[in-house]
Motif scaffolding. Structure first.
Motif, PDB file in Angstrom:
ATOM      1  N   VAL A  32      45.044  67.917   8.566  1.00  0.00           N
ATOM      2  CA  VAL A  32      45.619  68.598   9.784  1.00  0.00           C
ATOM      3  C   VAL A  32      45.328  70.165   9.643  1.00  0.00           C
ATOM      4  O   VAL A  32      45.093  70.588   8.484  1.00  0.00           O
ATOM      5  CB  VAL A  32      47.276  68.672   9.515  1.00  0.00           C
ATOM      6  CG1 VAL A  32      47.846  69.182   8.088  1.00  0.00           C
ATOM      7  CG2 VAL A  32      48.090  69.299  10.894  1.00  0.00           C
ATOM      8  N   SER A  33      45.061  70.733  10.865  1.00  0.00           N
ATOM      9  CA  SER A  33      44.689  72.029  10.905  1.00  0.00           C
ATOM     10  C   SER A  33      45.655  73.111  10.240  1.00  0.00           C
ATOM     11  O   SER A  33      46.715  73.009  10.424  1.00  0.00           O
ATOM     12  CB  SER A  33      44.530  72.469  12.169  1.00  0.00           C
ATOM     13  OG  SER A  33      44.218  73.752  12.532  1.00  0.00           O
ATOM     14  N   VAL A  34      45.154  74.065   9.320  1.00  0.00           N
ATOM     15  CA  VAL A  34      45.895  75.163   8.872  1.00  0.00           C
ATOM     16  C   VAL A  34      46.596  75.955  10.118  1.00  0.00           C
ATOM     17  O   VAL A  34      47.637  76.382   9.717  1.00  0.00           O
ATOM     18  CB  VAL A  34      45.460  76.091   7.734  1.00  0.00           C
ATOM     19  CG1 VAL A  34      44.812  74.994   6.812  1.00  0.00           C
ATOM     20  CG2 VAL A  34      44.162  76.714   8.521  1.00  0.00           C
ATOM     21  N   TYR A  43      54.266  65.652   9.488  1.00  0.00           N
ATOM     22  CA  TYR A  43      53.893  64.884   8.452  1.00  0.00           C
ATOM     23  C   TYR A  43      54.945  65.223   7.161  1.00  0.00           C
ATOM     24  O   TYR A  43      55.388  64.320   6.438  1.00  0.00           O
ATOM     25  CB  TYR A  43      52.382  65.325   8.208  1.00  0.00           C
ATOM     26  CG  TYR A  43      51.588  64.988   9.327  1.00  0.00           C
ATOM     27  CD1 TYR A  43      51.793  63.836  10.181  1.00  0.00           C
ATOM     28  CD2 TYR A  43      50.770  65.893   9.660  1.00  0.00           C
ATOM     29  CE1 TYR A  43      50.953  63.727  11.097  1.00  0.00           C
ATOM     30  CE2 TYR A  43      49.869  65.669  10.520  1.00  0.00           C
ATOM     31  CZ  TYR A  43      49.757  64.461  11.649  1.00  0.00           C
ATOM     32  OH  TYR A  43      49.143  64.427  12.584  1.00  0.00           O
ATOM     33  N   GLU A  44      54.965  66.184   6.885  1.00  0.00           N
ATOM     34  CA  GLU A  44      56.161  66.649   5.780  1.00  0.00           C
ATOM     35  C   GLU A  44      57.424  65.863   5.669  1.00  0.00           C
ATOM     36  O   GLU A  44      57.817  65.292   4.802  1.00  0.00           O
ATOM     37  CB  GLU A  44      56.337  68.120   5.389  1.00  0.00           C
ATOM     38  CG  GLU A  44      54.962  68.677   4.762  1.00  0.00           C
ATOM     39  CD  GLU A  44      55.119  70.229   4.794  1.00  0.00           C
ATOM     40  OE1 GLU A  44      55.833  70.928   5.345  1.00  0.00           O
ATOM     41  OE2 GLU A  44      54.237  70.666   4.166  1.00  0.00           O
ATOM     42  N   SER A  45      58.031  65.842   7.077  1.00  0.00           N
ATOM     43  CA  SER A  45      59.016  65.156   7.348  1.00  0.00           C
ATOM     44  C   SER A  45      59.140  63.723   6.893  1.00  0.00           C
ATOM     45  O   SER A  45      60.097  63.017   6.598  1.00  0.00           O
ATOM     46  CB  SER A  45      59.661  65.289   8.719  1.00  0.00           C
ATOM     47  OG  SER A  45      59.009  64.488   9.437  1.00  0.00           O
ATOM     48  N   PHE A  46      57.770  63.084   6.914  1.00  0.00           N
ATOM     49  CA  PHE A  46      57.547  61.757   6.692  1.00  0.00           C
ATOM     50  C   PHE A  46      57.392  61.577   5.151  1.00  0.00           C
ATOM     51  O   PHE A  46      57.064  60.426   4.627  1.00  0.00           O
ATOM     52  CB  PHE A  46      56.515  61.274   7.610  1.00  0.00           C
ATOM     53  CG  PHE A  46      57.058  60.709   8.694  1.00  0.00           C
ATOM     54  CD1 PHE A  46      57.223  59.278   8.950  1.00  0.00           C
ATOM     55  CD2 PHE A  46      57.266  61.607   9.733  1.00  0.00           C
ATOM     56  CE1 PHE A  46      57.468  58.995  10.226  1.00  0.00           C
ATOM     57  CE2 PHE A  46      57.517  61.120  11.271  1.00  0.00           C
ATOM     58  CZ  PHE A  46      57.727  59.802  11.377  1.00  0.00           C
ATOM     59  N   PHE A  48      54.673  63.052   3.634  1.00  0.00           N
ATOM     60  CA  PHE A  48      53.038  63.512   3.190  1.00  0.00           C
ATOM     61  C   PHE A  48      53.269  64.755   2.579  1.00  0.00           C
ATOM     62  O   PHE A  48      54.378  65.767   2.681  1.00  0.00           O
ATOM     63  CB  PHE A  48      52.363  63.933   4.508  1.00  0.00           C
ATOM     64  CG  PHE A  48      51.981  62.772   5.132  1.00  0.00           C
ATOM     65  CD1 PHE A  48      50.782  62.090   4.817  1.00  0.00           C
ATOM     66  CD2 PHE A  48      52.813  61.978   6.082  1.00  0.00           C
ATOM     67  CE1 PHE A  48      50.294  60.943   5.665  1.00  0.00           C
ATOM     68  CE2 PHE A  48      52.208  60.778   6.716  1.00  0.00           C
ATOM     69  CZ  PHE A  48      51.137  60.362   6.549  1.00  0.00           C
ATOM     70  N   GLU A  49      52.310  65.047   1.608  1.00  0.00           N
ATOM     71  CA  GLU A  49      52.226  66.278   0.767  1.00  0.00           C
ATOM     72  C   GLU A  49      50.707  66.748   0.719  1.00  0.00           C
ATOM     73  O   GLU A  49      49.913  65.879   0.888  1.00  0.00           O
ATOM     74  CB  GLU A  49      52.352  65.854  -0.619  1.00  0.00           C
ATOM     75  CG  GLU A  49      53.902  65.302  -1.087  1.00  0.00           C
ATOM     76  CD  GLU A  49      53.978  64.676  -2.450  1.00  0.00           C
ATOM     77  OE1 GLU A  49      53.066  64.592  -3.070  1.00  0.00           O
ATOM     78  OE2 GLU A  49      55.158  64.318  -2.700  1.00  0.00           O
ATOM     79  N   VAL A  68      48.639  63.657   1.908  1.00  0.00           N
ATOM     80  CA  VAL A  68      48.876  62.043   1.476  1.00  0.00           C
ATOM     81  C   VAL A  68      50.111  61.751   1.425  1.00  0.00           C
ATOM     82  O   VAL A  68      50.985  62.482   1.158  1.00  0.00           O
ATOM     83  CB  VAL A  68      48.070  61.934   0.101  1.00  0.00           C
ATOM     84  CG1 VAL A  68      48.873  62.719  -1.240  1.00  0.00           C
ATOM     85  CG2 VAL A  68      48.285  60.564  -0.443  1.00  0.00           C
ATOM     86  N   LEU A  69      50.445  60.544   1.841  1.00  0.00           N
ATOM     87  CA  LEU A  69      51.500  59.888   1.796  1.00  0.00           C
ATOM     88  C   LEU A  69      51.584  58.767   0.817  1.00  0.00           C
ATOM     89  O   LEU A  69      50.917  57.553   0.828  1.00  0.00           O
ATOM     90  CB  LEU A  69      52.105  59.252   3.124  1.00  0.00           C
ATOM     91  CG  LEU A  69      53.390  58.667   3.155  1.00  0.00           C
ATOM     92  CD1 LEU A  69      54.515  59.302   2.856  1.00  0.00           C
ATOM     93  CD2 LEU A  69      53.633  57.690   4.528  1.00  0.00           C
TER      94      LEU A  69
END
Length: 75
Positions: A32-34, A43-46, A48-49, A68-69
């Motif tokens: 994902v673009s910075v 993504y973090e809510s799912f 992903f780190e 990564v998840l």
């Protein structure tokens, strides 16, 4: 932009992850673009780190966060 906030990304990601898990995926990777904190937050809510940053990944020299998840913990 006029589709922001309607939950479309969340629905798509939910279905994608369901299909990947049912196909046996134990981890999911993405970039994902910075410059896209809204997507990163989704993504973090799912779960992903961020595990790395890739310089100049996108056109125009924009860096990417690699995420990564992790899969379920195995014993």
């Amino acid at each position: 932009p006029h589709h922001h906030g309607q939950g479309i990304g969340k629905k798509l990601l939910t279905e994608l992850l369901r299909r990947l898990r049912s196909a046996g995926a134990d981890r999911v990777y993405l970039e994902v673009s910075v410059e896209n904190p809204r997507a990163r937050k989704l993504y973090e809510s799912f779960g992903f780190e961020v595990f790395a940053r890739t310089p100049k990944y996108y056109e125009g020299g924009v860096d990417a966060h690699r995420m990564v998840l992790p899969g379920p913990k195995r014993r």
